[in-house]
Design a protein around this motif. Structure first.
Motif, mmCIF file in Angstrom:
data_model
loop_
_atom_site.group_PDB
_atom_site.id
_atom_site.type_symbol
_atom_site.label_atom_id
_atom_site.label_comp_id
_atom_site.label_asym_id
_atom_site.label_seq_id
_atom_site.Cartn_x
_atom_site.Cartn_y
_atom_site.Cartn_z
ATOM 1 N N ARG A 193 122.457 7.566 64.351
ATOM 2 C CA ARG A 193 121.507 7.430 63.239
ATOM 3 C C ARG A 193 121.057 8.807 62.771
ATOM 4 N NH1 ARG A 193 118.018 1.922 64.537
ATOM 5 N NH2 ARG A 193 119.827 0.675 65.123
ATOM 6 N N VAL A 194 121.999 9.512 62.169
ATOM 7 C CA VAL A 194 121.747 10.852 61.646
ATOM 8 C C VAL A 194 122.365 10.968 60.265
ATOM 9 C CG1 VAL A 194 121.613 12.011 63.885
ATOM 10 C CG2 VAL A 194 123.841 11.701 62.769
ATOM 11 N N SER A 195 121.815 11.872 59.473
ATOM 12 C CA SER A 195 122.426 12.166 58.174
ATOM 13 C C SER A 195 123.650 13.043 58.381
ATOM 14 C CB SER A 195 121.418 12.885 57.279
ATOM 15 O OG SER A 195 121.118 14.171 57.819
ATOM 16 N N ASN A 196 124.458 13.178 57.375
ATOM 17 C CA ASN A 196 125.641 14.017 57.482
ATOM 18 C C ASN A 196 125.272 15.475 57.766
ATOM 19 O OD1 ASN A 196 127.478 11.952 57.095
ATOM 20 N ND2 ASN A 196 127.544 12.209 54.870
ATOM 21 N N GLN A 197 124.178 15.934 57.176
ATOM 22 C CA GLN A 197 123.743 17.303 57.426
ATOM 23 C C GLN A 197 123.305 17.491 58.872
ATOM 24 O OE1 GLN A 197 120.637 18.671 54.807
ATOM 25 N NE2 GLN A 197 120.554 20.718 55.700
ATOM 26 N N GLN A 198 122.540 16.534 59.397
ATOM 27 C CA GLN A 198 122.126 16.588 60.795
ATOM 28 C C GLN A 198 123.345 16.500 61.722
ATOM 29 O OE1 GLN A 198 119.456 13.229 60.584
ATOM 30 N NE2 GLN A 198 117.637 14.553 60.773
ATOM 31 N N LEU A 199 124.312 15.664 61.353
ATOM 32 C CA LEU A 199 125.531 15.519 62.150
ATOM 33 C C LEU A 199 126.287 16.835 62.233
ATOM 34 C CD1 LEU A 199 127.621 13.777 63.643
ATOM 35 C CD2 LEU A 199 128.582 13.162 61.403
ATOM 36 N N ALA A 200 126.419 17.513 61.081
ATOM 37 C CA ALA A 200 127.136 18.792 61.058
ATOM 38 C C ALA A 200 126.427 19.827 61.928
ATOM 39 C CB ALA A 200 127.253 19.297 59.626
ATOM 40 N N THR A 201 125.087 19.863 61.851
ATOM 41 C CA THR A 201 124.325 20.826 62.651
ATOM 42 C C THR A 201 124.494 20.549 64.142
ATOM 43 O OG1 THR A 201 122.678 21.082 60.890
ATOM 44 C CG2 THR A 201 122.029 21.748 63.107
ATOM 45 N N GLN A 202 124.371 19.280 64.529
ATOM 46 C CA GLN A 202 124.504 18.927 65.943
ATOM 47 C C GLN A 202 125.906 19.227 66.470
ATOM 48 O OE1 GLN A 202 123.020 15.071 67.125
ATOM 49 N NE2 GLN A 202 121.329 15.155 65.648
ATOM 50 N N MET A 203 126.917 18.960 65.652
ATOM 51 C CA MET A 203 128.294 19.216 66.091
ATOM 52 C C MET A 203 128.539 20.712 66.286
ATOM 53 S SD MET A 203 129.874 16.463 66.713
ATOM 54 C CE MET A 203 131.483 17.222 66.911
ATOM 55 N N LEU A 204 127.963 21.543 65.407
ATOM 56 C CA LEU A 204 128.120 22.993 65.570
ATOM 57 C C LEU A 204 127.455 23.468 66.859
ATOM 58 C CD1 LEU A 204 127.535 24.313 61.920
ATOM 59 C CD2 LEU A 204 129.659 24.419 63.246
ATOM 60 N N ILE A 205 126.279 22.930 67.150
ATOM 61 C CA ILE A 205 125.579 23.310 68.378
ATOM 62 C C ILE A 205 126.374 22.877 69.609
ATOM 63 C CG2 ILE A 205 123.515 22.892 69.773
ATOM 64 C CD1 ILE A 205 121.955 22.640 67.130
ATOM 65 N N ILE A 206 126.860 21.650 69.591
ATOM 66 C CA ILE A 206 127.657 21.133 70.719
ATOM 67 C C ILE A 206 128.918 21.972 70.899
ATOM 68 C CG2 ILE A 206 129.054 19.183 71.511
ATOM 69 C CD1 ILE A 206 126.987 17.336 70.173
#
Length: 329
Positions: free
Chosen positions: A44-57
């Motif tokens: 349950r995340v927006s595409n922008q939040q998803l991109a940020t989390q994936m970069l951090i991971i």
């Protein structure tokens, strides 16, 4: 038939080690990313939040992967020193020691490897290992001496193992075997944590709809956790096959006798059919990827060695005088 020199063969195959290490590093990195996704990513995340989390991971996973590779590279050489069954007797004289000495001199090694005779393994074989400090060992099983017909065949086998030491194969394969085991351990630990209730379920209780892209990424990560050990095994097998062909070429360089090495391979192929299957399995599980000859994985896509037929065909290209009828094995 065109003659292929050992230099041509070594030059062609040197890329194998680099490719296998790159593949394994990529597998470790993606595996860490998959674990991070499975245990932390919310659907349950927006595409922008998803991109940020994936970069951090991905960034954290890269650091972890580099650390894993560092420790595996520096602490894996103990594996081969204690792996095989049997009683290893240190040799400082005799025919085996003399041949190792001859091959080491021919290979221009800075010092003679330690020589061990392994008794009680139940398998006709040989292997070599090395650590980061330059300490090297050549191990010959008693059963190998019983199978080979003459000194020239033993020279061919030992020349092959010395070739592994010269090219850094023994050290590299020890590390790769450890890296493959580490991949399996990491994936297995992640799987057990999910089975016992761990994971990312608590992160999905926030308001909002599910992001289909996040769901797809999580599903792909689950799948990768399952297949990662198999992919690492493929890379290990690829590198092992490449190094075996290269060590055969090195043996020809040192002995100038491709026929003797081809004859030794034929003798081992035929002798392995009479050996205890459990002994072969145990040896394969511990030393298989670095052994001179691995009869347990013939004609399999994950074989750590080329088939005996393919190895002998390569030796024939380098001048081995072997009757083609003998290749019906």
């Amino acid at each position: 038939m065109a003659i292929t020199t050992f230099r041509d063969e070594i030059s062609r195959l040197k890329k194998g080690i680099r490719i296998a290490w790159i593949i394994n590093f990529a597998i470790i990195w993606i595996l860490c990313i998959a674990i991070g996704v499975v245990f932390t990513l919310s659907t349950r995340v927006s595409n922008q939040q998803l991109a940020t989390q994936m970069l951090i991971i991905a960034a954290i996973s890269l650091v972890i992967s580099i650390i894993v590779m560092f420790f595996v590279s520096n602490y894996s050489t103990r594996i081969l020193l204690e792996a095989p069954a049997g009683d290893a007797v240190h040799l400082a004289e005799g025919q085996i020691f003399n041949i190792v000495e001859e091959m080491a001199i021919a290979a221009n090694l800075p010092k003679i490897p330690e020589v061990y005779l392994l008794r009680g393994s139940g398998v006709a074989n040989a292997y070599a290992c090395a650590d980061n400090l330059g300490n090297t060992q050549v191990v010959i099983t008693q059963e190998l001496l019983d199978v080979l017909d003459n000194r020239e065949e033993l020279q061919g086998v030992i020349g092959h193992e010395i070739g592994h030491i010269v090219e850094g194969d023994s050290q590299a394969m020890t590390k790769l075997v450890a890296l493959t085991s580490t991949t399996a351990l990491i994936a297995g630990a992640a799987g057990r944590m999910m089975f016992w209730g761990g994971g990312r379920r608590s992160n999905d209780n926030r308001e909002g709809g599910n992001n289909p892209l996040a769901i797809v990424i999580i599903i792909i990560s689950f799948i990768f956790l399952i297949v990662a050990p198999l992919l690492a095994k493929v890379a290990e097998s690829y590198m092992s096959r490449e190094r075996e062909s290269r060590a055969d070429a090195s043996s020809v360089q040192f002995t100038r006798n491709p026929t003797a090495l081809a004859s030794a391979l034929l003798a081992l192929e035929r002798g392995s059919r009479k050996e205890d299957k459990q002994s072969l399995k145990n040896f394969n599980q511990t030393i298989g990827p670095v052994a001179f000859f691995n009869p347990m994985s013939l004609k399999m896509s994950l074989s750590t060695h080329p088939t005996t037929r393919k190895r002998i065909e390569k030796l024939r290209e380098m001048g081995a005088q072997i009757d083609p009828d003998n290749l019906q094995i």
